[in-house]
Design a protein around this motif. Structure first.
Motif, PDB file in Angstrom:
ATOM      1  N   UNK A  19      10.474 -52.286  73.370  1.00 37.73           N
ATOM      2  CA  UNK A  19      11.905 -52.100  73.653  1.00 37.73           C
ATOM      3  C   UNK A  19      12.253 -52.664  75.027  1.00 37.73           C
ATOM      4  N   UNK A  20      13.472 -53.111  75.175  1.00 35.14           N
ATOM      5  CA  UNK A  20      13.960 -53.578  76.479  1.00 35.14           C
ATOM      6  C   UNK A  20      14.817 -52.460  77.065  1.00 35.14           C
ATOM      7  N   UNK A  21      14.236 -51.740  78.040  1.00 31.06           N
ATOM      8  CA  UNK A  21      14.924 -50.600  78.646  1.00 31.06           C
ATOM      9  C   UNK A  21      15.140 -50.875  80.127  1.00 31.06           C
ATOM     10  N   UNK A  22      16.394 -50.804  80.546  1.00 34.74           N
ATOM     11  CA  UNK A  22      16.749 -50.963  81.965  1.00 34.74           C
ATOM     12  C   UNK A  22      17.772 -49.892  82.326  1.00 34.74           C
ATOM     13  N   UNK A  23      17.529 -49.179  83.407  1.00 35.08           N
ATOM     14  CA  UNK A  23      18.437 -48.107  83.800  1.00 35.08           C
ATOM     15  C   UNK A  23      18.567 -47.050  82.721  1.00 35.08           C
ATOM     16  N   UNK A  24      17.512 -46.877  81.941  1.00 37.23           N
ATOM     17  CA  UNK A  24      17.508 -45.857  80.892  1.00 37.23           C
ATOM     18  C   UNK A  24      18.266 -46.249  79.632  1.00 37.23           C
ATOM     19  N   UNK A  25      18.773 -47.480  79.598  1.00 38.95           N
ATOM     20  CA  UNK A  25      19.548 -47.946  78.450  1.00 38.95           C
ATOM     21  C   UNK A  25      18.714 -48.943  77.646  1.00 38.95           C
ATOM     22  N   UNK A  26      18.635 -48.732  76.340  1.00 36.66           N
ATOM     23  CA  UNK A  26      17.913 -49.690  75.498  1.00 36.66           C
ATOM     24  C   UNK A  26      18.855 -50.822  75.108  1.00 36.66           C
ATOM     25  N   UNK A  27      18.453 -52.037  75.443  1.00 31.06           N
ATOM     26  CA  UNK A  27      19.289 -53.216  75.226  1.00 31.06           C
ATOM     27  C   UNK A  27      18.737 -53.997  74.036  1.00 31.06           C
ATOM     28  N   UNK A  28      19.557 -54.268  73.032  1.00 36.45           N
ATOM     29  CA  UNK A  28      19.080 -55.014  71.861  1.00 36.45           C
ATOM     30  C   UNK A  28      18.642 -56.432  72.257  1.00 36.45           C
ATOM     31  N   UNK A  29      17.386 -56.774  71.925  1.00 36.90           N
ATOM     32  CA  UNK A  29      16.862 -58.105  72.268  1.00 36.90           C
ATOM     33  C   UNK A  29      15.596 -58.326  71.443  1.00 36.90           C
ATOM     34  N   UNK A  30      15.232 -59.595  71.240  1.00 31.35           N
ATOM     35  CA  UNK A  30      14.026 -59.901  70.460  1.00 31.35           C
ATOM     36  C   UNK A  30      12.745 -59.585  71.235  1.00 31.35           C
ATOM     37  N   UNK A  31      12.849 -59.488  72.567  1.00 29.37           N
ATOM     38  CA  UNK A  31      11.694 -59.189  73.411  1.00 29.37           C
ATOM     39  C   UNK A  31      11.969 -57.922  74.216  1.00 29.37           C
ATOM     40  N   UNK A  32      10.879 -57.267  74.647  1.00 32.52           N
ATOM     41  CA  UNK A  32      11.031 -56.082  75.497  1.00 32.52           C
ATOM     42  C   UNK A  32      10.070 -56.153  76.657  1.00 32.52           C
ATOM     43  N   UNK A  33      10.152 -55.171  77.541  1.00 30.13           N
ATOM     44  CA  UNK A  33       9.333 -55.200  78.752  1.00 30.13           C
ATOM     45  C   UNK A  33       8.009 -54.491  78.539  1.00 30.13           C
ATOM     46  N   UNK A  34       6.938 -55.169  78.969  1.00 28.81           N
ATOM     47  CA  UNK A  34       5.582 -54.649  78.830  1.00 28.81           C
ATOM     48  C   UNK A  34       5.235 -53.794  80.038  1.00 28.81           C
ATOM     49  N   UNK A  35       4.653 -52.635  79.791  1.00 31.38           N
ATOM     50  CA  UNK A  35       4.234 -51.787  80.903  1.00 31.38           C
ATOM     51  C   UNK A  35       3.584 -50.524  80.384  1.00 31.38           C
ATOM     52  N   UNK A  36       2.968 -49.802  81.298  1.00 25.05           N
ATOM     53  CA  UNK A  36       2.274 -48.565  80.941  1.00 25.05           C
ATOM     54  C   UNK A  36       3.291 -47.490  80.563  1.00 25.05           C
ATOM     55  N   UNK A  37       4.353 -47.399  81.360  1.00 29.85           N
ATOM     56  CA  UNK A  37       5.447 -46.466  81.066  1.00 29.85           C
ATOM     57  C   UNK A  37       6.421 -47.195  80.131  1.00 29.85           C
ATOM     58  N   UNK A  38       7.690 -46.819  80.176  1.00 22.64           N
ATOM     59  CA  UNK A  38       8.684 -47.554  79.382  1.00 22.64           C
ATOM     60  C   UNK A  38       9.058 -48.887  80.022  1.00 22.64           C
ATOM     61  N   UNK A  39       8.449 -49.194  81.174  1.00 18.15           N
ATOM     62  CA  UNK A  39       8.604 -50.494  81.853  1.00 18.15           C
ATOM     63  C   UNK A  39      10.042 -50.769  82.307  1.00 18.15           C
ATOM     64  N   UNK A  40      10.749 -49.696  82.650  1.00 15.65           N
ATOM     65  CA  UNK A  40      12.140 -49.809  83.110  1.00 15.65           C
ATOM     66  C   UNK A  40      12.147 -50.312  84.560  1.00 15.65           C
ATOM     67  N   UNK A  41      12.187 -51.633  84.712  1.00  6.59           N
ATOM     68  CA  UNK A  41      12.023 -52.256  86.030  1.00  6.59           C
ATOM     69  C   UNK A  41      13.146 -51.873  86.998  1.00  6.59           C
ATOM     70  N   UNK A  42      14.349 -51.640  86.481  1.00  8.33           N
ATOM     71  CA  UNK A  42      15.463 -51.249  87.358  1.00  8.33           C
ATOM     72  C   UNK A  42      15.188 -49.869  87.968  1.00  8.33           C
ATOM     73  N   UNK A  43      14.829 -48.932  87.116  1.00  8.88           N
ATOM     74  CA  UNK A  43      14.549 -47.580  87.599  1.00  8.88           C
ATOM     75  C   UNK A  43      13.346 -47.577  88.540  1.00  8.88           C
ATOM     76  N   UNK A  44      12.348 -48.400  88.233  1.00  9.82           N
ATOM     77  CA  UNK A  44      11.167 -48.481  89.104  1.00  9.82           C
ATOM     78  C   UNK A  44      11.524 -49.021  90.486  1.00  9.82           C
ATOM     79  N   UNK A  45      12.337 -50.065  90.539  1.00  6.07           N
ATOM     80  CA  UNK A  45      12.722 -50.656  91.833  1.00  6.07           C
ATOM     81  C   UNK A  45      13.507 -49.641  92.664  1.00  6.07           C
ATOM     82  N   UNK A  46      14.362 -48.862  92.009  1.00  2.13           N
ATOM     83  CA  UNK A  46      15.146 -47.842  92.724  1.00  2.13           C
ATOM     84  C   UNK A  46      14.226 -46.742  93.255  1.00  2.13           C
ATOM     85  N   UNK A  47      13.263 -46.319  92.445  1.00  2.61           N
ATOM     86  CA  UNK A  47      12.324 -45.289  92.910  1.00  2.61           C
ATOM     87  C   UNK A  47      11.541 -45.781  94.128  1.00  2.61           C
TER      88      UNK A  47
END
Ligand code: MG
Length: 159
Positions: A19-47
């Motif tokens: 899934x492509x999740x940014x800021x806790x929102x799932x965005x419809x897309x053919x690709x998603x973000x790879x990571x150990x968690x949900x890979x929400x890069x926006x939330x990670x950068x803010x943390x």
């Protein structure tokens, strides 16, 4: 000193069947973000920016990818924990400014939902959470749609 500033950066790979999740929102897309968690890069950068503002280390220290506990973790819950840590130290959020760098998909239709979700998670006003988006003009790995990167800056206020 009554104000502290912090900056954060994150990047995750775009891969199929995630899934492509940014800021806790799932965005419809053919690709998603790879990571150990949900890979929400926006939330990670803010943390990371919030932790950096108080010299409290980084998210890898609090939520190590080596710990199976955080597999598939909802990053909004981690953000809540970081916010609690900040408040327990006697600080609170002034404002966040962030920029998502993604070639595809278009972020603009989703920015308001991300802003609302993050403000709600942080128990703060929407206008204290700015989220912008840009492309990388097809340059480099982000430009080749191999990943999505995020920069965030956070101001914390005492009290
Ligand atoms: Mg990350």
């Amino acid at each position: 000193m009554n104000v502290r500033i912090g900056n954060g950066y994150d990047i995750h790979r775009l891969v199929p069947e995630r899934p492509l999740i940014l800021g806790g929102i799932e965005i419809p897309h053919s690709l998603g973000l790879l990571g150990h968690s949900d890979a929400d890069a926006l939330t990670h950068a803010i943390m990371d920016a919030m932790l950096g503002a108080l010299s409290l280390g980084d998210i890898g220290h609090y939520f190590p990818p080596s710990d199976p506990k955080w597999a598939g973790a909802n990053s909004l819950l981690l953000l809540q924990q970081v916010n609690q840590l900040v408040r327990s130290r006697g600080w609170h959020l002034g404002n966040i400014d962030s920029v998502i760098i993604a070639e595809e998909p278009k972020m603009k239709p989703h920015l308001q939902a991300m802003q609302e979700k993050l403000a709600q998670t942080l128990s703060t006003a929407r206008d204290q959470v700015a989220i912008k988006a840009t492309t990388n003009e097809k340059l480099g790995p982000v430009g080749r749609e191999e990943g999505i990167a995020v920069y965030a800056v956070v101001l914390l206020l005492k009290g």
